[in-house]
Scaffold this motif. Structure first.
Motif, short mmCIF file in Angstrom:
data_model
loop_
_atom_site.label_atom_id
_atom_site.label_comp_id
_atom_site.label_asym_id
_atom_site.label_seq_id
_atom_site.Cartn_x
_atom_site.Cartn_y
_atom_site.Cartn_z
N ALA A 51 0.75 -18.11 11.85
CA ALA A 51 1.27 -17.45 13.05
C ALA A 51 0.08 -16.88 13.83
O ALA A 51 -0.57 -15.96 13.36
N VAL A 52 -0.21 -17.47 15.00
CA VAL A 52 -1.39 -17.03 15.76
C VAL A 52 -0.97 -16.35 17.06
O VAL A 52 -0.23 -16.90 17.87
N SER A 53 -1.46 -15.12 17.24
CA SER A 53 -1.11 -14.34 18.42
C SER A 53 -2.17 -14.48 19.50
O SER A 53 -1.94 -14.09 20.65
N LEU A 95 -8.18 -15.94 10.61
CA LEU A 95 -7.47 -16.53 9.47
C LEU A 95 -7.38 -18.04 9.60
O LEU A 95 -7.70 -18.80 8.67
N TRP A 96 -6.95 -18.49 10.78
CA TRP A 96 -6.81 -19.94 11.00
C TRP A 96 -8.16 -20.62 10.80
O TRP A 96 -8.27 -21.67 10.16
N ASP A 97 -9.20 -19.99 11.35
CA ASP A 97 -10.56 -20.53 11.23
C ASP A 97 -10.96 -20.70 9.76
O ASP A 97 -11.48 -21.75 9.37
N VAL A 98 -10.71 -19.69 8.95
CA VAL A 98 -11.08 -19.77 7.53
C VAL A 98 -10.26 -20.84 6.82
O VAL A 98 -10.81 -21.64 6.04
N LEU A 99 -8.97 -20.88 7.08
CA LEU A 99 -8.11 -21.86 6.39
C LEU A 99 -8.56 -23.28 6.72
O LEU A 99 -8.64 -24.15 5.84
N LEU A 100 -8.89 -23.52 8.01
CA LEU A 100 -9.38 -24.86 8.40
C LEU A 100 -10.72 -25.15 7.72
O LEU A 100 -10.93 -26.26 7.22
N ALA A 101 -11.59 -24.14 7.70
CA ALA A 101 -12.91 -24.33 7.07
C ALA A 101 -12.78 -24.64 5.58
O ALA A 101 -13.63 -25.31 5.00
N GLN A 102 -11.70 -24.15 4.96
CA GLN A 102 -11.47 -24.43 3.54
C GLN A 102 -10.84 -25.81 3.33
O GLN A 102 -10.54 -26.18 2.21
N GLY A 103 -10.60 -26.51 4.45
CA GLY A 103 -10.03 -27.85 4.33
C GLY A 103 -8.53 -27.85 4.05
O GLY A 103 -7.97 -28.85 3.61
N PHE A 144 -8.53 -22.69 21.20
CA PHE A 144 -9.00 -22.66 19.81
C PHE A 144 -8.58 -23.94 19.09
O PHE A 144 -9.39 -24.59 18.41
N ALA A 145 -7.30 -24.31 19.24
CA ALA A 145 -6.77 -25.50 18.57
C ALA A 145 -7.47 -26.76 19.09
O ALA A 145 -7.89 -27.62 18.31
N ALA A 146 -7.64 -26.85 20.42
CA ALA A 146 -8.24 -28.04 21.03
C ALA A 146 -9.68 -28.23 20.54
O ALA A 146 -10.08 -29.34 20.18
#
Lengths: 330, 330
Positions: free
Chosen positions: A53-55, A63-71, A97-99
């Motif tokens: 959930a991104v505001s 959080l999203w950045d870390v989760l993506l970085a963790q693959g 951010f997503a793009a």
């Protein structure tokens, strides 16, 4: 000041741990804390599809950045609340951010999908703006995750958020809420699993992470938040923390270690399908559908049905029920 | 503003109850709250001899005043802490209060009886000034009550005190202390029963009672209290209370109603007699005797006794133990 790990020049001091880090080490320590939270609480499995959930704020984007970085398989969910420029800017920031990362952003617009925005809800409903906003978020996050086949919803609640919420629940000794204030709420009865992987990290740390990672985020607070009780609890915690660094983490982690097991959640009534939207609830209609009907001035069931009228009486003023008796049912 | 009970002009407003009283009604309501606390918690029986710990401040003198007005057998206990003018004035005030009412005041002087005063203890001991003062008070109150044949010790802790202590214990989730934060601690193992009959009344209310009753009390705070953590918790509670009146009482009474039963005190080790003073303790020497020995630079047992040396190692620095090895034993 020198970095605790590599002795390079430090860029951030963390008073509660009496420590400091350079940029590289801080980013690594930050990610390690997220991984530790995920592992300790078994938040996500390796094949799980996560909906974050991104505001547009620092916490959820970090959080999203870390989760993506963790693959990990982490898509974003942006919920448009209709709060003027604030919401517009939040949407732009999350979409950009997503793009940049080629990540998937799911967007739900509250007004387009459910017929009301938060400023209207605050004016027309019986709940405070923050209460109806929280209710709407919980409902939409769960609905979007369930419909999209996600295994888990991740939110960016940080240590300051959790400590302030715990303080509020404790000042009222709301034992049922206290019992449920876990970093993980398991899936149950049509409710998707919820996790808070940033609960080990303070607001200062998430802000530093977002800044050092060059994440463009919305710095302003929501313009409707003024006077919010959660903010008062944060101020009280900050006043104590300033003079006794470590109080906040001691409070929240001490709770998880020693106190949470003492509190038992109240037994829930039987979970049934909401007669309006079909999602899980304990009554005839779920809280979101009742709030929505009140805001829209609609009725949830034919006024002939006496049982329904009585059940609704607590939430919807009778005048609203009957004034619209001739109108279309939802 | 009008008195809620008799509609006369009010002299005090109590925001948390959204109410106001004239002088006569306030004094009656105040006393009723004390009686209610005593009855609800079975604090004192009609024939009990009560020893009221009086500091010379508003709370303890208000308490003594109410207990005497209720016709209870309440003697005062003044403990001289040796804090310069502050202690001298406190003693005068309590003695004058007793004399005016023909009540009995028991006086214990810490320096005369135990060989040290609080300023010295703060400088020489390993505990903070407030910690050693609290320890000394608990010890002397209990000893004086036991030796004087009293059934119960009453202290003037008010709602603000109890809420601040509970906040401190909760921020640390000190579950053992939380479990014991009752308005009554029953008599057990040589410990006299302890009661807090003012726990339903705020600091503002005890000050108003003392003022309206014309009680001369020491207004100043203890000069050694600066930086005390309890004061910080009071400030934090006051900041929240100012914006949400009633939080303090909701917090403490909600605790007594719903949360205290969830916490279980830790099992105490076997209670034995302190080998120095003979009073109840769980170790070889009680905490007061250990602190006192450290402050006075005395040793509690012959250094030949290895078990004692090891047991004392936590509390008394070895250098102190051995430096005075040739001196007289306590």
């Amino acid at each position: 000041m020198r970095c605790r790990r590599c002795r390079d020049e430090a860029v951030i001091e963390i008073r509660r741990n009496n420590t400091a880090y350079c940029k590289g080490c801080f980013l690594e320590v930050f990610r390690n804390q997220v991984v530790r939270a995920i592992d300790t609480w078994e938040m996500v499995g390796p094949r799980d599809r996560i909906l974050v959930a991104v505001s547009g704020g620092k916490d959820s984007l970090a959080l999203w950045d870390v989760l993506l970085a963790q693959g990990l398989q982490a898509d974003g969910l942006y919920l448009g609340l209709g709060i003027g420029d604030y919401s517009d800017r939040s949407h732009q920031v999350t979409a950009a951010f997503a793009a940049e990362r080629g990540a998937t952003l799911v967007t739900v617009d509250l007004a387009a999908t459910y017929g009301f925005d938060i400023p209207t809800a605050g004016r027309k409903g019986s709940r405070s703006t923050c209460a109806v906003c929280g209710l709407s978020k919980r409902y939409v996050f769960n609905a979007a995750a369930a419909d999209g086949g996600y295994d888990v919803v991740a939110t960016g609640h940080n240590l300051d958020d959790e400590a302030a919420t715990l303080l509020g629940n404790t000042l009222r000794w709301n034992t049922d809420y206290i019992a449920r204030q876990s970093p993980v709420l398991p899936a149950a009865d049509g409710m998707v699993k919820k996790v808070k992987p940033l609960h080990r990290l303070s607001e200062l740390e998430t802000a530093a992470y977002a800044f050092l990672r060059g994440i463009d985020y919305v710095v302003e607070e929501c313009p409707l938040v003024e006077g919010n009780t959660q903010l008062r609890y944060k101020e009280a915690m900050n006043a104590i923390e300033a003079r006794s660094p470590g109080t906040k983490s001691q409070f929240f982690f001490g709770f998880l270690d020693r106190a949470m097991p003492l509190f038992t959640p109240e037994d829930r009534a039987e979970i049934v399908a909401c007669q309006a939207c079909g999602r899980s609830t304990t009554g005839m209609f779920c809280a979101f559908c009742r709030a929505r009907a009140q805001i829209l001035g609609e009725r949830l069931a034919p006024p002939e049905d006496r049982q329904v009228r009585e059940e609704l009486a607590d939430e919807v003023l009778p005048v609203e029920l009957f004034e619209h008796a001739g109108g279309p049912a939802t």
